[in-house]
Each structure stands twice: as structure tokens, then as C-alpha cells.
Scaffold this motif. Structure first.
Motif, short mmCIF file in Angstrom:
data_model
loop_
_atom_site.label_atom_id
_atom_site.label_comp_id
_atom_site.label_asym_id
_atom_site.label_seq_id
_atom_site.Cartn_x
_atom_site.Cartn_y
_atom_site.Cartn_z
N ALA A 109 77.16 -52.07 59.48
CA ALA A 109 76.28 -52.77 58.55
C ALA A 109 75.12 -51.89 58.06
CB ALA A 109 75.75 -54.05 59.21
N PRO A 110 74.44 -51.13 58.94
CA PRO A 110 73.37 -50.26 58.44
C PRO A 110 73.87 -49.20 57.46
CG PRO A 110 73.12 -50.58 60.80
CD PRO A 110 74.44 -51.16 60.43
N HIS A 162 72.71 -48.78 53.48
CA HIS A 162 72.23 -47.54 52.87
C HIS A 162 72.99 -47.21 51.60
CE1 HIS A 162 71.25 -43.35 52.15
NE2 HIS A 162 72.55 -43.07 52.21
N GLN A 163 74.31 -47.26 51.67
CA GLN A 163 75.09 -46.85 50.51
C GLN A 163 74.91 -47.81 49.34
OE1 GLN A 163 78.95 -45.22 51.25
NE2 GLN A 163 79.80 -46.00 49.35
N PHE A 164 74.92 -49.11 49.59
CA PHE A 164 74.77 -50.07 48.50
C PHE A 164 73.40 -49.98 47.85
CE2 PHE A 164 78.04 -52.95 50.82
CZ PHE A 164 79.06 -52.09 50.42
N ASN A 165 72.38 -49.73 48.65
CA ASN A 165 71.04 -49.57 48.09
C ASN A 165 70.92 -48.26 47.31
OD1 ASN A 165 69.56 -51.92 48.82
ND2 ASN A 165 69.50 -51.23 50.94
N SER A 210 75.64 -59.76 57.00
CA SER A 210 74.44 -59.48 57.79
C SER A 210 73.40 -58.65 57.03
CB SER A 210 74.82 -58.78 59.09
OG SER A 210 75.26 -57.45 58.85
N VAL A 211 73.80 -57.99 55.94
CA VAL A 211 72.85 -57.11 55.24
C VAL A 211 72.74 -57.38 53.75
CG1 VAL A 211 73.12 -55.21 56.89
CG2 VAL A 211 74.60 -55.31 54.87
N ILE A 212 73.54 -58.29 53.21
CA ILE A 212 73.64 -58.42 51.76
C ILE A 212 72.30 -58.79 51.12
CG2 ILE A 212 74.37 -60.85 51.81
CD1 ILE A 212 76.20 -60.12 49.39
N THR A 213 71.48 -59.56 51.82
CA THR A 213 70.19 -59.95 51.23
C THR A 213 69.22 -58.78 51.15
OG1 THR A 213 69.39 -60.65 53.42
CG2 THR A 213 70.40 -62.33 52.02
N GLU A 214 69.53 -57.69 51.83
CA GLU A 214 68.69 -56.49 51.80
C GLU A 214 69.24 -55.44 50.84
OE1 GLU A 214 67.38 -55.30 55.91
OE2 GLU A 214 68.89 -56.79 56.46
#
Length: 581
Positions: free
Chosen positions: A122-123, A127-130, A149-153
Motif C-alpha cells: 500500500a505505501p 507513492h507511485q499514484f501520487n 487503505s490508501v486511496i483517500t491519500e
């Protein structure tokens, strides 16, 4: 003769299978969708992709089906989701029938494909999507919990979900889904909104018919210099960054491959096994794009681990080609079933990603009766830079530069080294990336005056064949995947009990190299199990240290830089002593 003249004379020019003119090294198409569309027009009834599971269950798509579904998916992206040309769309799937539908759809929509490793934690996904500014993700259902778990970030607004059994025959698909969800428990529950890919295709197809949309219009004026793929890599050091590959970069690299393999690929007839993941640049360019262009049948293996997963793909289909890394070929040769029943129709095996061991090449030739031909390249070069002539591959060599590619070997000051001496391999050609996504300093460090500095040390023979002798950078190659020590060390540093660490690569029979970590404790209660658990949460499997070694201190330079080379030398010395004992 100056040192550079030894390379500028291009002594490799006489080593190609057939002569070519500089004008032969061209893209041949306005963009990738043009190539994809032409293949479907030429081979509509040919089987394009067959996904083969370990138990032999399979599903296939013909060229006409891939064309229609990827067209519909492009319409879905543009009309239903409202994505603009140039929007980044991540595809995070293992080898499966949904991959070409999604990838080709993204390209046909004029969007930029962001190939994403499904093994990412998930981390790493965050990183890659951001970093890429991803607006939509096409993901396998088995990984939805990590995304949730990370989509909102992240900037991701749209999610399309697929199954490994997508587009298999109805009964087979039902059995597979039941087993994966209820027996293997491989499909997690999630509450996040997502559109099944089959639904997305249906929505796009309806829009296409209702509005009489011509999908080719999306890319009618899309030029060769425009971005096609963001392929993530560590570059020369540090955190993963996106190498922006243009339509022209990929099309020219395919043409270079064509000039090398002229006469070996039979259009509309050949069958290739794809065990390497198509999100990796090697399989993406060679297996997915090149063999599709030639009307080949692509037999997809979702995961080659354990190696028995490849058995049905190799035994049930008339395979002519296979691509892989040294560890894959070595693993096959260690299987009894492969030695007893090797593929009789195999013409050529292509090797890259990591050094090919000569013993493996010799055993393969003996067992299979065809050569393994080694090549060399990087994500930043789309990927091919050098390749051995197929008819006469040379031992312990990466071959000669791809047609239209200039190569030099230079010292630390960028000056050409004399013939026969080692130097950093630098290359210039039309396949070299546009640069790293939004990282001008990294780009300027890697691309200098049009030359790509690879970080690999090589030697050139008088006739123009090259040999890699060492890696200038500290990158570790695990089964062909790049592992960058800084990233693993940064992960370990997140633990308060860790004072400092140093990560190195150690020779390993199974994976080529394995990741080992030297750790200095901040708290004496720190254990190996704590370190392993932390890495499991934050790093993909191939990046995780195989072994942790506790030390009171690490060797360093006077200015405090950790000397990884001393640690590597120490471990190598220990291995030699053990082997001699």
C-alpha cells in the motif's frame, strides 16, 4: 585515432544479421494506437491472447475481440469518466486477458499508461499514484484491500476492477472465482466503489454506438513525441521515479527489434509464452507490443512462481518463443517434467533483465535444442540497447548495439576510455526516454547532451561486441527486478529501534541476487522477526531482505558515507571460504 573514434567507427556495423540503412530505423506509425489497430485489421480471427492457469484452465481472446473491447474501454475512459488526453491511468494487474484490453484502451484514449507492479504494498502504491498524478486505476480484485487503505491519500478518482478469470468460458470462470474467493481466500472484501471491467466495456460500447464515436479520432493528431507510458524505475539511485516513454520511443525500439530478428519471426504464425510480467518494460515491449504487431499468439502465465505454473503453458501450446531472466531458465532446467518433455517447437529464447549464466545457456541449448539469446537494456531505453545476433549469440556478452544506437564507454569525467578498457556504458538513440516525470535534476544527471548514462561498467571487443563487467550503481537485481538499497534502508529507518542500516546484494542461486541488510541497533531488544514483519508491511516481496545481520557499527568514509562495497566484499569472501571448505 582518439579514444572516442574507436566507438564512433561503430565496429559493430558488420555484425548485424542483415545490412540496414539509417532510414530503416523509423517508427513506421503515427502512434501506438495505429500499430494496434493495424494488427487487428490484419489478423482479426487469430487468437491474440490465451491466459493459462497452473491447472490448465484457460481463456482466449481473438484480435477482433481485443480491438472491440479496447475501443470500448477507451470510450469509457474519455466519455464516461471524462478523462482528458494525457491523463494518467494506472494498470495494476498480473498477466491476464484484462491487461491488453485495459492497456490498449488507455493508449487509444490518448491517455498515459502507468504500469504498476501488483506486488506493491500500500505505501508503494501511494507513492507511485501520487507521483504520477494518477486519476484512474484498473486493478485486480485480489489487491483491492491495499488500494482501499490508501486511496483517500491519492488523486485517484475512479477504480475499475478485474478478475484473473475475466473473459474465460462461463463455467470455468465461475469455478475459478469460487475457488479464489472461498477456498483460497485470495479475494478480499472491500467497500470502495469500483466498476467491473466487463461493465466498463459495456458502458463504453453503448456510448460508442449511441454517439457514433470513432475511437481513432481520440489520437488522430497524437504525435510521436507525446508520452505513452510512465514506467517506474529507480533510475540510477533512490526512490522509484517514472521514466516517460513516448509513442516514438516504443515504436522505434520495436523496429530495432524487428531489424535484429528479421527472418525469425513468422507473421501470423508464432506463439510466445509470457511468464515475465507485462507491467515490466521487457515483456511490455517485446511480448505485448511486438508479438501483437506480428499477429502472434501470446500465452500468458499469471505467475511463474512456483515454476510448475509454467508447465501447462509450455506443454499445451505450440510455443516458438519465450522471454525470461536467468533465474526463470535455470528453474525450468531444474524441473524433471521440463527435461523429459521440453518444448519441441521452440525457436529462440530471449534473455534480459539480469546477467545470463553461461552454464544455463549451455544446458538450455542441450535440453531444448535452441539458443538463449541475451540482450541488454534499461527502462529508460524502452528497453533495448544491445542484443546478440540470433544466429550466433556470443558467450558472456550483451552483443552489439541495436540498429541506430550509438554506444560509448567513458570514465568518471565522461571521457572515452581506450578500446579494451572498462568504462561506464552510455548510449544515444531514438529509443531513449523523454526524461523522468517531474524530476528535472534526476533527468539532467542521467541524460547528458543526449547520452543516457546507464551506470553499468562494460568493455568492448574489437569487433564491437560488449560485455558487462560490473555495476557502477548499488542496484540489486532480484530475479530481474531492480531493488535500490536506499529504498530498503529508508524503510528500515522508520523503526525507532534501528540506528542505521546498509543494504547490499548477495549472489543467490535461485534469484540471481538476494537482499541482505546490515543493521545497527538503537534498542538492544530489536529482533530479526520485528525487522522482517516491518518490511513485509512496507515492501514488495522481492525487495525484502533475505537476511539481517546485526553489527555494532558500519564501515564508512571520512565524511560518513557507508561503504557498501566493503560489506559486499566481506560477504563475497565468506561465500568463497564456505565453497572451498
Amino acid at each position: 585515432m582518439s579514444d572516442c573514434q574507436a566507438y564512433d567507427k561503430a565496429p559493430w556495423s558488420d555484425q548485424y544479421e542483415k545490412p540496414f540503412e539509417p532510414s530503416d530505423v523509423v517508427a513506421g506509425y503515427d502512434n501506438l494506437p495505429g500499430l494496434i489497430r493495424e494488427a487487428a485489421e490484419k489478423y482479426p480471427d487469430h487468437i491474440a491472447f490465451t491466459a493459462c492457469m497452473a491447472n490448465g484452465m484457460n481463456g482466449s481472446l481473438r484480435y477482433s475481440e481485443v480491438e472491440a473491447m479496447s475501443d470500448a474501454f477507451a470510450v469509457y475512459l474519455r466519455e464516461e469518466l471524462g478523462l482528458e488526453r494525457g491523463a494518467r491511468v494506472a494498470v495494476q494487474m498480473p498477466n491476464c486477458l484484462s491487461f491488453p484490453v485495459a492497456a490498449f484502451g488507455v493508449l487509444k484514449a490518448g491517455c498515459v499508461l502507468v504500469n504498476t507492479n501488483p506486488l506493491y504494498t500500500a505505501p508503494e502504491m501511494k507513492h507511485q499514484f501520487n507521483d504520477a498524478g494518477v486519476e484512474a486505476v484498473v486493478i485486480m480484485d485480489m489487491f483491492m484491500d491495499k488500494l482501499e487503505s490508501v486511496i483517500t491519500e491519492t488523486p485517484v478518482e475512479h477504480v475499475v476492477v478485474a478478475s484473473v478469470a475475466q473473459w474465460f468460458p462461463t463455467v470455468v470462470r465461475g469455478i475459478m472465482k469460487f475457488v479464489l474467493r472461498y477456498w483460497n481466500r485470495a479475494i478480499p472484501d472491500y467497500e470502495m466503489a469500483a466498476t467491473p471491467i466487463v461493465r466498463a466495456v459495456e458502458m463504453g460500447r453503448r456510448r460508442q454506438a449511441e454517439q457514433d464515436i470513432k475511437v481513432a479520432d481520440y489520437t488522430a493528431d497524437l504525435g510521436l513525441d507525446e508520452g505513452a507510458v510512465l514506467q517506474y524505475t529507480g533510475g540510477t539511485t533512490g526512490v522509484a521515479k517514472g521514466a516517460l516513454l513516448s509513442h516514438g520511443n516504443l515504436l522505434v525500439n520495436m523496429r530495432q527489434l524487428d531489424l535484429i530478428s528479421l527472418g525469425y519471426v513468422e507473421a501470423g504464425k508464432d506463439c510466445v509464452v509470457t511468464a515475465l510480467p507485462m507491467y515490466h518494460i521487457f515483456a511490455f515491449t517485446v511480448n505485448l507490443l511486438l508479438f501483437y504487431h506480428h499477429g502472434g499468439r501470446n500465452v500468458l502465465v499469471p505467475s511463474p512462481r512456483p515454476i510448475q505454473n509454467c508447465q501447462r503453458a509450455l506443454e499445451n501450446y505450440p510455443v516458438n518463443w519465450i522471454t525470461g531472466v536467468n533465474t526463470l531458465y535455470n528453474a525450468l532446467l531444474n524441473e524433471e517434467w521440463f527435461n523429459v518433455y521440453p518444448p519441441k517447437t521452440m525457436k529462440v529464447a530471449l534473455a534480459g533483465g539480469t546477467a545470463l549464466h553461461q552454464s544455463v545457456a549451455e544446458r538450455w541449448q542441450k535440453v531444448v535444442g535452441c539458443p538463449i539469446v541475451e540482450g541488454y537494456g534499461l527502462t529508460e531505453s524502452s528497453p533495448l540497447l544491445c542484443f546478440n545476433p540470433i544466429s550466433r549469440p556470443r558467450k558472456d556478452s550483451i552483443g552489439i548495439p541495436a540498429p541506430g544506437t550509438e554506444v560509448r564507454l567513458v570514465d568518471d569525467e565522461g571521457q572515452c576510455v581506450p578500446l579494451g578498457e572498462p568504462g561506464e556504458l552510455i548510449a544515444r538513440g531514438p529509443q531513449i526516454m523523454q526524461g523522468y516525470w517531474h524530476r528535472p535534476e534526476e533527468t539532467a544527471n542521467t541524460l547528458r547532451d543526449g547520452w543516457l548514462y546507464t551506470g553499468d561498467v562494460a568493455e568492448m571487443e574489437e569487433d564491437g561486441f560488449f560485455r558487462i563487467v560490473d555495476r557502477k550503481k548499488d542496484m540489486i537485481l532480484v530475479s530481474g527486478f531492480n531493488v535500490y538499497p536506499n529504498e530498503v534502508e529508508d524503510c528500515l529507518a522508520q523503526l525507532d529501534k534501528v540506528h542505521e542500516s546498509a543494504v547490499v546484494g548477495v549472489e543467490d542461486e535461485q534469484s540471481g541476487e538476494a537482499v541482505w541488510a546490515f543493521v545497527v541497533k538503537r534498542d538492544d531488544s530489536l529482533t530479526e522477526s520485528e525487522l522482517a514483519a516491518h518490511c513485509k508491511t512496507n515492501l514488495a516481496g522481492y525487495k525484502r531482505p533475505r537476511k539481517f545481520i546485526f553489527r555494532d557499527e558500519l564501515p564508512k568514509t571520512p565524511v560518513g558515507k557507508v561503504l557498501r562495497k566493503e560489506l559486499r566484499a566481506e560477504l563475497k569472501s565468506q561465500q568463497k571460504k564456505q565453497q572451498a571448505a
